[in-house]
Design a protein around this motif. Structure first.
Motif, PDB file in Angstrom:
ATOM      1  N   GLY A 191       0.801  -1.216   0.000  1.00 49.52           N
ATOM      2  CA  GLY A 191       0.000   0.000   0.000  1.00 49.52           C
ATOM      3  C   GLY A 191       0.833   1.265   0.000  1.00 49.52           C
ATOM      4  O   GLY A 191       2.030   1.241   0.275  1.00 49.52           O
ATOM      5  N   ARG A 192       0.162   2.350  -0.318  1.00 53.00           N
ATOM      6  CA  ARG A 192       0.815   3.658  -0.355  1.00 53.00           C
ATOM      7  C   ARG A 192       0.847   4.276   1.040  1.00 53.00           C
ATOM      8  O   ARG A 192      -0.040   4.050   1.856  1.00 53.00           O
ATOM      9  N   ASN A 193       1.871   5.072   1.272  1.00 50.67           N
ATOM     10  CA  ASN A 193       2.011   5.830   2.519  1.00 50.67           C
ATOM     11  C   ASN A 193       1.856   4.946   3.752  1.00 50.67           C
ATOM     12  O   ASN A 193       1.131   5.263   4.687  1.00 50.67           O
ATOM     13  N   MET A 194       2.570   3.807   3.733  1.00 47.93           N
ATOM     14  CA  MET A 194       2.482   2.845   4.829  1.00 47.93           C
ATOM     15  C   MET A 194       3.136   3.364   6.109  1.00 47.93           C
ATOM     16  O   MET A 194       2.746   2.990   7.201  1.00 47.93           O
ATOM     17  N   SER A 195       4.151   4.204   5.962  1.00 49.25           N
ATOM     18  CA  SER A 195       4.822   4.761   7.127  1.00 49.25           C
ATOM     19  C   SER A 195       5.511   6.055   6.721  1.00 49.25           C
ATOM     20  O   SER A 195       5.589   6.388   5.534  1.00 49.25           O
ATOM     21  N   TYR A 196       6.012   6.762   7.718  1.00 44.59           N
ATOM     22  CA  TYR A 196       6.703   8.028   7.495  1.00 44.59           C
ATOM     23  C   TYR A 196       8.026   7.995   8.241  1.00 44.59           C
ATOM     24  O   TYR A 196       8.095   7.496   9.362  1.00 44.59           O
ATOM     25  N   LEU A 197       9.075   8.523   7.604  1.00 40.94           N
ATOM     26  CA  LEU A 197      10.401   8.550   8.210  1.00 40.94           C
ATOM     27  C   LEU A 197      11.004   9.935   8.101  1.00 40.94           C
ATOM     28  O   LEU A 197      10.769  10.655   7.128  1.00 40.94           O
ATOM     29  N   ARG A 198      11.827  10.267   9.083  1.00 40.86           N
ATOM     30  CA  ARG A 198      12.646  11.472   8.970  1.00 40.86           C
ATOM     31  C   ARG A 198      13.781  11.185   7.983  1.00 40.86           C
ATOM     32  O   ARG A 198      14.158  10.039   7.767  1.00 40.86           O
ATOM     33  N   GLU A 199      14.350  12.239   7.438  1.00 42.55           N
ATOM     34  CA  GLU A 199      15.407  12.091   6.435  1.00 42.55           C
ATOM     35  C   GLU A 199      16.596  11.303   6.968  1.00 42.55           C
ATOM     36  O   GLU A 199      17.143  10.443   6.278  1.00 42.55           O
ATOM     37  N   ASN A 200      16.993  11.535   8.222  1.00 42.65           N
ATOM     38  CA  ASN A 200      18.150  10.810   8.761  1.00 42.65           C
ATOM     39  C   ASN A 200      17.859   9.314   8.900  1.00 42.65           C
ATOM     40  O   ASN A 200      18.721   8.483   8.678  1.00 42.65           O
ATOM     41  N   GLU A 201      16.605   8.941   9.236  1.00 44.48           N
ATOM     42  CA  GLU A 201      16.228   7.530   9.322  1.00 44.48           C
ATOM     43  C   GLU A 201      16.233   6.894   7.929  1.00 44.48           C
ATOM     44  O   GLU A 201      16.663   5.751   7.764  1.00 44.48           O
ATOM     45  N   LEU A 202      15.733   7.638   6.956  1.00 44.23           N
ATOM     46  CA  LEU A 202      15.711   7.144   5.582  1.00 44.23           C
ATOM     47  C   LEU A 202      17.127   6.844   5.110  1.00 44.23           C
ATOM     48  O   LEU A 202      17.409   5.760   4.587  1.00 44.23           O
ATOM     49  N   ASN A 203      18.044   7.772   5.307  1.00 46.62           N
ATOM     50  CA  ASN A 203      19.426   7.588   4.851  1.00 46.62           C
ATOM     51  C   ASN A 203      20.158   6.495   5.625  1.00 46.62           C
ATOM     52  O   ASN A 203      21.018   5.821   5.074  1.00 46.62           O
ATOM     53  N   ARG A 204      19.802   6.304   6.877  1.00 41.19           N
ATOM     54  CA  ARG A 204      20.444   5.271   7.679  1.00 41.19           C
ATOM     55  C   ARG A 204      19.966   3.869   7.279  1.00 41.19           C
ATOM     56  O   ARG A 204      20.752   2.928   7.250  1.00 41.19           O
ATOM     57  N   ASN A 205      18.689   3.720   6.957  1.00 39.66           N
ATOM     58  CA  ASN A 205      18.111   2.395   6.714  1.00 39.66           C
ATOM     59  C   ASN A 205      17.955   2.010   5.247  1.00 39.66           C
ATOM     60  O   ASN A 205      17.693   0.843   4.954  1.00 39.66           O
ATOM     61  N   TYR A 206      18.102   2.967   4.343  1.00 42.01           N
ATOM     62  CA  TYR A 206      17.869   2.708   2.922  1.00 42.01           C
ATOM     63  C   TYR A 206      18.970   3.333   2.073  1.00 42.01           C
ATOM     64  O   TYR A 206      19.629   4.265   2.499  1.00 42.01           O
ATOM     65  N   ARG A 207      19.118   2.807   0.856  1.00 41.68           N
ATOM     66  CA  ARG A 207      20.030   3.428  -0.105  1.00 41.68           C
ATOM     67  C   ARG A 207      19.252   3.710  -1.383  1.00 41.68           C
ATOM     68  O   ARG A 207      18.342   2.961  -1.760  1.00 41.68           O
ATOM     69  N   VAL A 208      19.607   4.799  -2.070  1.00 44.49           N
ATOM     70  CA  VAL A 208      18.919   5.210  -3.296  1.00 44.49           C
ATOM     71  C   VAL A 208      19.173   4.195  -4.397  1.00 44.49           C
ATOM     72  O   VAL A 208      20.287   3.696  -4.559  1.00 44.49           O
ATOM     73  N   VAL A 209      18.129   3.899  -5.163  1.00 43.97           N
ATOM     74  CA  VAL A 209      18.231   3.027  -6.329  1.00 43.97           C
ATOM     75  C   VAL A 209      17.639   3.796  -7.508  1.00 43.97           C
ATOM     76  O   VAL A 209      16.468   4.199  -7.451  1.00 43.97           O
ATOM     77  N   PRO A 210      18.414   4.028  -8.568  1.00 41.96           N
ATOM     78  CA  PRO A 210      17.858   4.719  -9.735  1.00 41.96           C
ATOM     79  C   PRO A 210      16.644   3.959 -10.275  1.00 41.96           C
ATOM     80  O   PRO A 210      16.599   2.733 -10.235  1.00 41.96           O
ATOM     81  N   LYS A 211      15.645   4.694 -10.799  1.00 40.63           N
ATOM     82  CA  LYS A 211      14.420   4.055 -11.284  1.00 40.63           C
ATOM     83  C   LYS A 211      14.703   2.995 -12.332  1.00 40.63           C
ATOM     84  O   LYS A 211      14.095   1.934 -12.335  1.00 40.63           O
ATOM     85  N   LYS A 212      15.646   3.256 -13.219  1.00 38.03           N
ATOM     86  CA  LYS A 212      15.962   2.289 -14.277  1.00 38.03           C
ATOM     87  C   LYS A 212      16.471   0.991 -13.652  1.00 38.03           C
ATOM     88  O   LYS A 212      16.058  -0.109 -14.021  1.00 38.03           O
ATOM     89  N   GLN A 213      17.364   1.097 -12.673  1.00 39.92           N
ATOM     90  CA  GLN A 213      17.899  -0.092 -12.002  1.00 39.92           C
ATOM     91  C   GLN A 213      16.836  -0.779 -11.162  1.00 39.92           C
ATOM     92  O   GLN A 213      16.768  -1.999 -11.107  1.00 39.92           O
ATOM     93  N   SER A 214      15.964   0.001 -10.503  1.00 37.23           N
ATOM     94  CA  SER A 214      14.938  -0.610  -9.663  1.00 37.23           C
ATOM     95  C   SER A 214      13.937  -1.392 -10.509  1.00 37.23           C
ATOM     96  O   SER A 214      13.425  -2.410 -10.063  1.00 37.23           O
ATOM     97  N   GLY A 215      13.687  -0.960 -11.737  1.00 35.64           N
ATOM     98  CA  GLY A 215      12.798  -1.706 -12.627  1.00 35.64           C
ATOM     99  C   GLY A 215      13.357  -3.071 -12.942  1.00 35.64           C
ATOM    100  O   GLY A 215      12.634  -4.070 -12.976  1.00 35.64           O
ATOM    101  N   ASN A 216      14.661  -3.171 -13.135  1.00 36.88           N
ATOM    102  CA  ASN A 216      15.313  -4.451 -13.383  1.00 36.88           C
ATOM    103  C   ASN A 216      15.238  -5.345 -12.139  1.00 36.88           C
ATOM    104  O   ASN A 216      15.076  -6.542 -12.237  1.00 36.88           O
ATOM    105  N   MET A 217      15.365  -4.740 -10.950  1.00 34.75           N
ATOM    106  CA  MET A 217      15.337  -5.513  -9.707  1.00 34.75           C
ATOM    107  C   MET A 217      13.944  -6.112  -9.475  1.00 34.75           C
ATOM    108  O   MET A 217      13.827  -7.228  -9.020  1.00 34.75           O
ATOM    109  N   VAL A 218      12.894  -5.361  -9.794  1.00 27.80           N
ATOM    110  CA  VAL A 218      11.535  -5.863  -9.602  1.00 27.80           C
ATOM    111  C   VAL A 218      11.236  -6.957 -10.610  1.00 27.80           C
ATOM    112  O   VAL A 218      10.572  -7.946 -10.297  1.00 27.80           O
ATOM    113  N   ALA A 219      11.725  -6.850 -11.820  1.00 26.39           N
ATOM    114  CA  ALA A 219      11.446  -7.828 -12.880  1.00 26.39           C
ATOM    115  C   ALA A 219      12.079  -9.189 -12.578  1.00 26.39           C
ATOM    116  O   ALA A 219      11.622 -10.201 -13.068  1.00 26.39           O
ATOM    117  N   GLN A 220      13.135  -9.192 -11.767  1.00 27.73           N
ATOM    118  CA  GLN A 220      13.835 -10.458 -11.482  1.00 27.73           C
ATOM    119  C   GLN A 220      13.052 -11.348 -10.566  1.00 27.73           C
ATOM    120  O   GLN A 220      12.313 -11.007  -9.759  1.00 27.73           O
TER     121      GLN A 220
END
Length: 146
Positions: free
Chosen positions: A117-146
């Motif tokens: 679902g959409r908007n499942m949770s909310y994070l502060r910017e520092n939490e986002l950067n600590r727990n996640y890494r950016v994935v370019p949309k083109k690369q993320s499309g390949n990751m989902v297709a696998q």
């Protein structure tokens, strides 16, 4: 201007709900099913009237509208991130800035959408950067297709 104010208002209400800092009072629960998760707890008894405030912890099963990758990928509002712990992908949308009521510091919030679902949770910017890494949309499309 009113639309901007109203959007800010809704984002703030949603954030406060997520953090447990908003008491909605009485509200209707809309769910496929509702069960009492734990025995009720008496939080307070009024000495004069004997009226009791009782806390009920509930388990709700709510139908969610799935967030489709292709829809989010077409949006200029969303960026994809990969969870550093389990490798799952999430779509992230910048929301409005918030002010910490205790310190007065401003911070950026982000909405997290997952396939469930959409908007499942909310994070502060520092939490986002600590727990996640950016994935370019083109690369993320390949990751989902696998």
């Amino acid at each position: 201007m009113f639309d901007y104010f109203y959007e800010t208002f809704l984002e703030t209400i949603e954030y406060l709900k997520q953090k447990g800092k908003l008491d909605d009072g009485m509200e209707d629960l809309k769910a496929a099913s509702v069960e009492i998760a734990e025995p009720p707890q008496i939080l307070h008894s009024d000495a004069l009237t004997g009226a009791r405030t009782v806390y009920y912890k509930l388990d709700l099963k709510v139908a969610a509208k799935p967030a489709r990758f292709v829809d989010l990928a077409q949006s200029d509002l969303h960026q994809f991130f990969q969870d550093r712990r389990d490798g799952s992908l999430v779509a992230v949308r910048r929301t409005l800035s918030h002010t910490d009521p205790e310190t007065g510091d401003r911070y950026q919030m982000f909405s997290i959408s997952k396939p469930a679902g959409r908007n499942m949770s909310y994070l502060r910017e520092n939490e986002l950067n600590r727990n996640y890494r950016v994935v370019p949309k083109k690369q993320s499309g390949n990751m989902v297709a696998q």
